[in-house]
Design an enzyme around this catalytic site. Structure first.
Site: not given
Ligand code: NAD
Length: 447
Positions: A35, A151, A260, A263
């Protein structure tokens, strides 16, 4: 301000790019080397409108960079955001916090000087206390303030949501953390975005309460749609009629195949578990989760009933695979359950989605992926709109009819007007609108 963003997924990458655009110096970190390599080549791993330009311009300006190495940028940072995933824990539905705590331990060992550690991931109430404990255990000398800053961005409109939020919520226990967070978001409240400072626990709960409320609102109108089908009312009129009431509001009142995404399903479940653990069950949310689970399979039954009750050997064309338009995110997409149920009933599936076909290939088997909607519909016995991408809103119905075996349109997003479709010689089935053959009514109770 120097910011380290741990996790460069949907939230980390969008937040990092937007914070850089505010003028901060941001390093996005991810342990996924592929990535990070892609990002360094200016290849964006997700589909999000406008994100490629935003990333490119901030990289060019020297404010945004990417790395797999956590220690150096965390050591240099004033603020470290944790934006790693918090998926459902296998087996029990609690939020899996292992990525959050792993990041906290790494921060503890790398931080230098006063550092504000901000949890942006969605985490259950009390997680901030545990993050603080983990950091102090790993490094008793660490000088940190642990802050909650959930967020609220929506995929598909993420940049606009981040830059023009309805509100920014910051849960913080001390003045130093509060002052730093004010500085991080200063460009936004110059734009008059309300910033709500609250306790860390309240902030953590606000995120879950918001998602649970929205999931409940969607589920409410979905159940109302079922009732509309039974009594001959139109759910779109009902939505409009109630949505014009300011106390209710018109958003999230579109009947469809159930919610779906990355979240709502996991967050409603995690909230239910938290509440049960504290002896305060949230029965409305428990019911919401169960109704929504049943709804996806009920949508497959709707297609089968519309096809005359037996779909064995028939070809069903699916338009839209992602959980909503303008994203390539397939997490918990209704299409997954609907396609599985149709395949279980003996149908063959062709599908088209503008952005979701590559991730769908990892999740679905025996699906033929088409070049466009017309290609998907070729020789099909039914065409089912599952996701309301704009490109499906004005299909050439004459052309569709000429390529389909049976002209049946099942519109699970209510994006067509019945008369327009009937005029072209189709049979038309939608959600919660009068005029569908009574035989096609949902039978949720049968599940
Ligand atoms: N996707 C959304 O629309 C959204 C909206 C609001 C909140 N959230 C919340 O935000 C959080 C992240 O969601 P996302 O959709 O971005 O997840 P995602 O799976 O797209 O991304 C998470 C990233 O974190 C990386 N990661 C994990 N452990 C790590 C570490 N120790 N060091 C470095 N990188 C690490 C993973 O490789 C991955 O790329 C979740 O808690 C989710 O509930 C998501």
């Amino acid at each position: 301000m120097r910011i380290a963003m741990i996790g460069s997924g949907y939230v980390g990458l969008v937040s990092g790019a937007c914070l850089a655009d505010f003028g901060h110096e941001v390093i996005c970190i991810d342990k996924d080397a592929a990535k990070i390599e892609a990002l360094k080549r200016n290849q964006i791993p997700i589909f999000e409108p406008g994100l490629d330009d935003l990333v490119a311009s901030n990289v060019r300006a020297g404010r945004l960079s990417f790395t797999t190495d956590l220690a150096e940028p965390v050591g240099a940072a004033d603020v470290v955001f944790i934006a790693v995933g918090t998926p459902s824990r296998r087996g029990d539905g609690h939020a899996d916090l292992s990525y959050v705590y792993a990041a906290a331990r790494e921060i503890a060992l790398a931080a230098k000087g006063f550092t504000v550690v901000v949890t942006k991931s969605t985490v259950p109430v009390g997680t901030g206390d545990e993050v603080e404990r983990v950091i102090r255990e790993a490094n008793p000398d660490a000088d940190v303030a642990v802050v909650s800053n959930p967020e609220f961005l929506r995929e598909g409109a993420a940049i606009d949501d981040f830059k023009r939020p309805d509100r920014i919520v910051v849960g913080v226990e001390g003045e130093r953390g509060k002052a730093t967070m004010s500085e991080v978001y200063r460009p936004l409240y110059l734009n008059q975005a309300p910033i709500l400072f609250t306790s860390r626990r309240s902030s953590e709960l606000i995120k879950y309460a918001a998602n649970a409320f929205l999931a409940m609102k969607i589920t409410f109108i979905n159940e109302m749609a079922d009732l509309c089908e039974s009594v001959g009312a139109d759910v779109q009129a009902v939505s409009r009629g109630i949505g014009l009431d300011n106390r209710i509001g018109s958003k999230f009142l579109h009947a469809g195949p159930g919610y779906g995404g990355s979240c709502f399903p996991k967050d409603t479940l995690a909230l239910v578990k938290t509440a049960q653990d504290h002896g305060t069950p949230l029965r409305l949310i428990e019911t919401t989760v169960s109704i929504n689970d049943q709804r996806k399979r009920a949508m497959a039954r709707k297609v089968i009933q519309a096809s005359g009750g037996d779909i064995r050997g028939r070809k069903v064309a699916i338009l839209g695979l992602t959980f909503k338009p303008n994203t390539d995110d397939m997490r918990e997409a209704p299409s997954l359950s609907i396609i599985q149920a149709l395949q279980d009933a003996g149908a063959t599936i062709s599908a088209y989605d503008p952005e979701g076909m590559a991730p769908a290939r990892q999740l679905l088997t025996d699906v033929t992926y088409a070049a466009d909607a017309y290609d998907a519909a070729a020789d099909a016995d039914a065409l089912v709109i599952v996701t309301e991408w704009n490109t499906f809103r004005a299909l050439d119905l004459k052309r569709l009819k000429s390529v389909m075996k049976t002209p049946l349109l099942v519109d699970l997003r209510n994006i067509y007007r019945r008369d327009d479709v009937l005029r072209e010689g189709f049979r038309y089935v939608s959600v919660g609108r009068p005029g569908d053959d009574g035989a096609f009514q949902l039978d949720v109770a049968a599940e």
